[in-house]
Design a protein around this motif. Structure first.
Motif, short mmCIF file in Angstrom:
data_model
loop_
_atom_site.label_atom_id
_atom_site.label_comp_id
_atom_site.label_asym_id
_atom_site.label_seq_id
_atom_site.Cartn_x
_atom_site.Cartn_y
_atom_site.Cartn_z
N CYS A 109 -9.40 9.35 2.81
CA CYS A 109 -9.26 10.46 1.86
C CYS A 109 -9.46 11.82 2.52
O CYS A 109 -10.18 11.94 3.52
CB CYS A 109 -10.29 10.31 0.74
SG CYS A 109 -10.18 8.77 -0.19
N VAL B 54 -4.50 1.67 -1.19
CA VAL B 54 -4.47 3.07 -0.75
C VAL B 54 -4.48 3.15 0.77
O VAL B 54 -5.43 2.73 1.42
CB VAL B 54 -5.66 3.86 -1.33
CG1 VAL B 54 -5.61 5.30 -0.84
CG2 VAL B 54 -5.66 3.80 -2.85
N ALA C 102 -5.16 9.07 0.80
CA ALA C 102 -5.25 9.79 -0.48
C ALA C 102 -5.57 11.24 -0.19
O ALA C 102 -6.60 11.54 0.43
CB ALA C 102 -6.31 9.18 -1.38
N LEU D 166 -8.74 4.97 -9.26
CA LEU D 166 -9.62 4.37 -8.25
C LEU D 166 -10.83 3.70 -8.91
O LEU D 166 -11.35 2.70 -8.41
CB LEU D 166 -10.09 5.44 -7.27
CG LEU D 166 -9.00 6.12 -6.43
CD1 LEU D 166 -9.60 7.22 -5.58
CD2 LEU D 166 -8.26 5.11 -5.57
N GLU E 115 0.82 -1.21 0.00
CA GLU E 115 0.00 0.00 0.00
C GLU E 115 0.86 1.26 0.00
O GLU E 115 2.03 1.24 0.38
CB GLU E 115 -0.96 0.00 1.19
CG GLU E 115 -0.29 -0.09 2.54
CD GLU E 115 -1.30 -0.14 3.68
OE1 GLU E 115 -2.40 0.41 3.53
OE2 GLU E 115 -0.96 -0.74 4.72
N ARG F 241 -8.95 -1.13 -3.70
CA ARG F 241 -8.76 0.24 -3.23
C ARG F 241 -8.34 0.27 -1.78
O ARG F 241 -7.41 0.98 -1.38
CB ARG F 241 -10.04 1.06 -3.43
CG ARG F 241 -10.26 1.56 -4.84
CD ARG F 241 -11.34 2.61 -4.90
NE ARG F 241 -12.65 2.06 -4.58
CZ ARG F 241 -13.49 1.55 -5.48
NH1 ARG F 241 -13.15 1.53 -6.75
NH2 ARG F 241 -14.66 1.07 -5.12
N ASN G 286 0.70 5.91 0.10
CA ASN G 286 0.00 7.18 0.26
C ASN G 286 0.04 7.90 -1.09
O ASN G 286 1.04 7.83 -1.81
CB ASN G 286 0.69 8.06 1.31
CG ASN G 286 0.68 7.43 2.69
OD1 ASN G 286 -0.37 7.04 3.18
ND2 ASN G 286 1.84 7.34 3.31
N PHE G 287 -1.05 8.58 -1.42
CA PHE G 287 -1.13 9.32 -2.68
C PHE G 287 -1.39 10.79 -2.39
O PHE G 287 -2.27 11.12 -1.58
CB PHE G 287 -2.26 8.77 -3.56
CG PHE G 287 -2.03 7.37 -4.06
CD1 PHE G 287 -1.53 7.14 -5.33
CD2 PHE G 287 -2.34 6.27 -3.27
CE1 PHE G 287 -1.32 5.86 -5.81
CE2 PHE G 287 -2.14 4.98 -3.73
CZ PHE G 287 -1.64 4.77 -5.00
#
Length: 387
Positions: free
Chosen positions: A271, A147, A150, A135, A118, A143, A120-121
Motif C-alpha cells: 500500500c 491485492v 493499493a 478490505l 490479483e 487481501r 492493482n487498485f
C-alpha cells in the motif's frame, strides 16, 4: 503493443465522480453530474431511511459513466503504460460499506472474466473509503491474494470538514451545489461517513460539551434546534441521529473503516498513500454552546484555513497511516494545478490525478521501482515523504 502481462488496474473514483442516471425513464435521464448540475432533478436523488432505495416511487437511480475531466487523463496515462484499466463507478450516495459489497462482486466478476487472481487498485478521495470497506470484508489471506498494489490518493480516512458544510449549509468544495442540496444530502449515508472524526475536528466553547463529545451521537455535539417542538424539526433530528449511529457501525476500528496500521506487514508494503499539500485547508469547526435558537452552534465564520492539505482533506485525515504505510505529499503548484484542471478551476483535490508528478509516483510504485532512496522524487519537486 502494451505489455498485457501487467496486472490490471481497478480505478475507484471519489464522491460525485460517477454520474447518476434514472434508468426508469426511456431516455435514462441524468440526475447528477459533477460538471453539469441538473437542479430540476436533484430532489429525486433523495434516499429512504434504509439508505438503499430511492424515495421516488418510480425513480430507479443507478451509476453511469465517470466524470471525464477528473479521470480520463489518468485512465489514458495508465493504458499508454500498458495497463488494462477497469473503472468501478458506484452510487456514491450510499454507504461505503454497500459500495464495498458491489466492489466485491465486481472483483470476482473480473477474476472469472480475465482468469486473473490479483489486481492493482487506485483510489481517489472517497474511493479510498470504498476500498477500505472492501478490505474490511476480506480475510488477511484474501487481501494478500487479491491485492497486488493499493494506491490511495487524497483519501479522507478520518473525514473532512467539507462534509459538515454539505449537511449544515449545503455548499462546499465537495458539491458546490445549491443551498437546498443540504436537505437532499442529509439522506445520503456516504456524506455522514465523510464527517471529520480526527482529534480536534471540533473545538467546543463549552468544556462540558467537549468532555461529552461523541462523534456518532447527534445530540451530544451536533448543531440542532434547542428545545425543538415542531414535528418536522424533531423528525429531522431523529433522522440525522439515526444516520450518525449507523456511521459508528462502519467506523468501528479506531474511528477508521479499515485500520491499515493493524494489518499484516506483508500487506502494508503493498500500500501507498499519496496526499496533496501546499494548500490551506479547513481543519476544525468552532462550536458555541448556544446561539439564537441553536444548541451547539457551528460557527463556520470562525473557521480559518490553518491546516496543510489539498484544500478539501487535511493531513490530519489523509496521513493518519504515515507511521505504518508509506505516505507521500505532492505539493500544489498554482500554475501547474491550473493547467491540470483544464481551466475548470484550480481544484487541487478534484483534479489530483491529472498531475504529472502524481502520475509518476503511481507508475513507479506499480512497477515496483522503489528500491532507491527518494524514488518518488520528480524533476518538478515538491514530492516528499510524510514522517
Amino acid at each position: 503493443m502494451p505489455n498485457q502481462r501487467k496486472l490490471p488496474v481497478i480505478l475507484i473514483p471519489g464522491i460525485q465522480g460517477t454520474k447518476l442516471y434514472n434508468v426508469n425513464l426511456d431516455d435514462f435521464s441524468t440526475h447528477w453530474s459533477g460538471i453539469k448540475k441538473f437542479y430540476t432533478n436533484i430532489h429525486k436523488l433523495k434516499l429512504q431511511k434504509d439508505g438503499l432505495n430511492d424515495i421516488g416511487v418510480e425513480t430507479i437511480i443507478e451509476r453511469a459513466d465517470v466524470e471525464n475531466m477528473a479521470y480520463s487523463e489518468i485512465i489514458n496515462y495508465l493504458k499508454a503504460k500498458g495497463y488494462r484499466v477497469f473503472i468501478f463507478g458506484y452510487d456514491w450516495r450510499k454507504s461505503n460499506a454497500e459500495s464495498a459489497k458491489s466492489l466485491q462482486l465486481y472483483v470476482e466478476r473480473l477474476r472469472d472474466k480475465l482468469n486473473i487472481g490479483e489486481f492493482n487498485f487506485i483510489t481517489h478521495s472517497m474511493g479510498g473509503l470504498v476500498l477500505s470497506a472492501y478490505l474490511k470484508i476480506l480475510s488477511d489471506k484474501e487481501r494478500n491474494k487479491i491485492v497486488s498494489k493499493a494506491i490511495f490518493t487524497v483519501p479522507p480516512f478520518l473525514g473532512s470538514i467539507e462534509a459538515s458544510f454539505n449537511l449544515v449549509i449545503g455548499k462546499s468544495r465537495l458539491f458546490n451545489s445549491s443551498d437546498d442540496f443540504r436537505k437532499i444530502a442529509r439522506t445520503f449515508p456516504a456524506v455522514y461517513e465523510l464527517l471529520p472524526v480526527y482529534e480536534n475536528a471540533y473545538k467546543f466553547e463549552n468544556p462540558i460539551t467537549s468532555a461529552n463529545y461523541n462523534p456518532f451521537d447527534f445530540y451530544s455535539y451536533w448543531q440542532q434546534v434547542a428545545n425543538a417542538d415542531r414535528e418536522d424539526t424533531i423528525d429531522k433530528h431523529e433522522f440525522m441521529a439515526y444516520r450518525l449511529s449507523k456511521v459508528k457501525e462502519i467506523r468501528n476500528q479506531n474511528n477508521l473503516i479499515f485500520d491499515l496500521g493493524n494489518c499484516t506487514e506483508e500487506f502494508r508494503k503493498k500500500c501507498i498513500v499519496v496526499c496533496g499539500g501546499n494548500e490551506d485547508t479547513k481543519s476544525h469547526i468552532v462550536v458555541h454552546d448556544r446561539k439564537d435558537h441553536f444548541k451547539n452552534f457551528f460557527d463556520y465564520e470562525a473557521i480559518k484555513e490553518d491546516e496543510e492539505g489539498d484544500g478539501t482533506v487535511p493531513h490530519a485525515s489523509a496521513s493518519v497511516f504515515k507511521d505504518s504505510v508509506v505516505t507521500l505529499k505532492v505539493g500544489k503548484k498554482t500554475l501547474e494545478s491550473w493547467a491540470d484542471s483544464r481551466m475548470t478551476g484550480p481544484d487541487w483535490h478534484a483534479f489530483f490525478l491529472n498531475n504529472g508528478r502524481v502520475q509518476n509516483v503511481l507508475q513507479r510504485f506499480l512497477k515496483g521501482d522503489t528500491e532507491r532512496d527518494n524514488w518518488y522524487e520528480s524533476a518538478g519537486g515538491r514530492v516528499e515523504r510524510v514522517k
